[in-house]
Write an enzyme that holds these catalytic residues in place. Structure first.
Site, PDB file in Angstrom:
ATOM      1  N   HIS A  82       1.038  -1.257  -0.007  1.00 40.68           N
ATOM      2  CA  HIS A  82      -0.084  -0.085   0.045  1.00 40.68           C
ATOM      3  C   HIS A  82       0.877   1.204  -0.030  1.00 40.68           C
ATOM      4  CE1 HIS A  82      -3.972   1.833   0.691  1.00 40.68           C
ATOM      5  NE2 HIS A  82      -3.319   2.705   0.881  1.00 40.68           N
ATOM      6  N   ARG A 168     -13.536  12.986   5.204  1.00 43.14           N
ATOM      7  CA  ARG A 168     -12.129  13.340   5.703  1.00 43.14           C
ATOM      8  C   ARG A 168     -11.943  14.339   4.404  1.00 43.14           C
ATOM      9  NH1 ARG A 168      -8.615   8.676   6.557  1.00 43.14           N
ATOM     10  NH2 ARG A 168      -6.840  10.488   6.536  1.00 43.14           N
ATOM     11  N   SER A 183      -6.834   4.158   8.664  1.00 44.70           N
ATOM     12  CA  SER A 183      -7.720   4.127   7.180  1.00 44.70           C
ATOM     13  C   SER A 183      -6.731   2.968   6.668  1.00 44.70           C
ATOM     14  CB  SER A 183      -7.428   5.086   6.399  1.00 44.70           C
ATOM     15  OG  SER A 183      -7.793   5.217   5.207  1.00 44.70           O
ATOM     16  N   LYS A 187      -7.889  -1.394   5.980  1.00 45.72           N
ATOM     17  CA  LYS A 187      -8.006  -2.271   4.815  1.00 45.72           C
ATOM     18  C   LYS A 187      -6.853  -3.292   4.466  1.00 45.72           C
ATOM     19  CE  LYS A 187      -7.834   1.899   2.948  1.00 45.72           C
ATOM     20  NZ  LYS A 187      -7.937   3.206   2.168  1.00 45.72           N
TER      21      LYS A 187
HETATM   22  N1  URA Z   1      -4.470   6.462   1.743  1.00 45.48           N
HETATM   23  C1  URA Z   1      -5.489   5.756   2.395  1.00 45.48           C
HETATM   24  O1  URA Z   1      -6.000   4.900   2.111  1.00 45.48           O
HETATM   25  N2  URA Z   1      -6.107   6.575   3.672  1.00 45.48           N
HETATM   26  C2  URA Z   1      -5.499   7.716   4.135  1.00 45.48           C
HETATM   27  O2  URA Z   1      -6.053   8.154   5.126  1.00 45.48           O
HETATM   28  C3  URA Z   1      -4.678   8.365   3.326  1.00 45.48           C
HETATM   29  C4  URA Z   1      -3.902   7.844   2.195  1.00 45.48           C
END
Ligand code: URA
Length: 434
Positions: A82, A168, A183, A187
């Site tokens: 990520h 946000r 966040s 995930k």
């Molecule tokens: N990428 C994400 O998935 N969430 C965030 O809050 C910032 C970047």
């Protein structure tokens, strides 16, 4: 318990309990906490912060808000990657086939671009016919057979993040460290991989502009991953200028393919090799970073990583020929050179400005789900520290018409700063957090 009291509690700087985060997330996802109250709470977090314990509670509650991916039927070691978001960031497109071709399984959910940053799903759609709507059974089958699959984020995986992120994005509460941690990690932890590699950006094009904040973000995400029993590692790299040379969906795909063809040995390849080496050493497939890098370079040299990308494109319904012949990818009808307004060294190239120029060209979104033109963007010819003559081309604009190119040109020129002396060189890879 009520939301008003929790807002006041956070506003006063106190720690919230696990039960309180559970209340906030459950009720927000169910729709019984309105956006205006959640916005007030998020803004209180901006000013008061959250302890690491609170970040953990929030992350756990966010994971519980939806389904989790079960990858137990995918054979072998599963890795996920990520990025914290940047400009010209096409790393997944080159890294995933490299990992798959050395035997790591990559079963990944990715997002679309929003604001000045791009998204992998949009970039992948540059391949004619390719779909990223891959259902559960097909997702697992492709991970086993091809070794690599990328699907769009489903609505069922961490719905709390979907709703919170959208809020946000419009309430000035994106660049808040504990909210980014929860966040991203909610995930990743819901996605079932054994190894998580985090590509943390720092600088003008990143959400975390200061290096110390980026390292703190990396440290907290790695710590959360470990608490959840996952092998987690983060690489902090420069996002003061765009990554590589191309910014724009199909243009970035072409640059990633050039890495896999062995034709591009720049920063993009350097980052892919470091991220890939982190995965291979965590997986126990290489004893050292040097050994891992050699394995990854081999899969570029023998063409297996490029073939893996073609297999992936075909498995997802796309035209595999475009991997070998990039003229089959979308291309813009017009190109314009941007001449340098002066002679000198390039002091800075504001990555966010380049990202905004791509939006002006039609290649990015101002509003969620608006259509984008995959062919447009820019290709830089000079990077920070390079010398440029007056009127020498700084970059090529790929545009659908003259008007959008003109609008982009203005933003692009504002993104450059020049100096008479060579600027101090800064390391591209700032560090690794394990
Ligand atoms: N990428 C994400 O998935 N969430 C965030 O809050 C910032 C970047």
């Amino acid at each position: 318990m009520n939301t008003y009291d929790l807002i006041i509690k956070k506003r006063g700087g106190s720690e919230l309990t696990k039960e309180e985060y559970s209340y906030l997330i459950k009720n927000y996802v169910a729709g019984s906490i309105p956006d205006y109250q959640m916005s007030a709470f998020l803004m209180a977090v901006y000013f008061r912060g959250m302890s690491e314990k609170e970040t953990l509670y929030l992350t756990e509650e966010m994971i519980k808000s939806g389904d989790t991916l079960d990858l137990s039927n995918v054979q072998g070691i599963k890795a996920d990657k990520h990025s914290t978001g940047g400009v010209g960031d096409k790393t997944s497109l080159a890294l995933c086939p490299m990992l798959a071709s050395v035997g790591i399984k990559v079963a990944k959910m990715s997002g679309r671009g929003l604001g000045h940053t791009g998204g992998t799903i949009d970039k992948l759609e540059s391949f004619p016919g390719l779909t990223t709507s891959i259902d559960g059974e097909r997702f697992i089958k492709q991970a086993n057979e091809v070794g690599f699959v990328i699907a769009g984020q489903t609505a069922h995986l961490v719905p709390a993040d979907k709703k919170l992120y959208a809020l946000r994005d419009v309430t000035g509460t994106v660049d808040i460290l504990p909210l980014i941690v929860s966040s991203i990690m909610s995930k990743k932890l819901a996605s079932g991989a054994d190894i998580i590699v985090l590509d943390v950006k720092t600088g003008s094009g990143a959400f975390m502009k200061k290096e110390e904040d980026s390292f703190e973000l990396a440290r907290q995400m790695v710590s959360l991953g470990k608490i959840a029993g996952k092998k987690t590692v983060a690489v902090v790299s420069d996002m003061d200028e765009p990554l590589g040379f191309a910014v724009g969906n199909a243009l970035e795909v072409k640059e990633a393919i050039a890495v896999l063809k062995g034709e591009n040995e720049g920063k993009l390849r350097e980052l892919c090799l470091i991220l890939g080496a982190c995965v291979l050493t965590e997986a126990g497939m290489a004893e050292s970073e040097a050994e891992a890098i050699k394995m990854l370079k081999n899969c570029i040299e023998d063409g297996s990583a490029l073939r893996k990308l073609a297999d992936f494109v075909e498995a997802q319904g796309g035209d595999r020929r475009a991997v070998f012949d990039t003229s089959l990818l979308p291309s813009a009808p017009f190109t314009f050179e941007l001449p340098s307004p002066k002679a000198g060294y390039i002091k800075t190239i504001q990555a966010d400005g380049i990202g905004r120029a791509c939006i002006a060209l039609g290649g990015g979104r101002e509003i969620k789900d608006s259509p984008i033109d995959l062919s447009v963007g820019v290709v830089l010819h000079k990077k920070t520290g390079d010398y440029v003559n007056c009127n020498e081309s700084l970059l090529t604009i790929h545009a659908r018409d003259k008007e959008s190119a003109k609008e982009a040109e203005k933003i692009l020129l504002e993104s450059y700063a020049f100096s008479d002396t060579a600027p101090e060189k800064r390391a591209f890879i700032r560090g690794i957090v394990r």
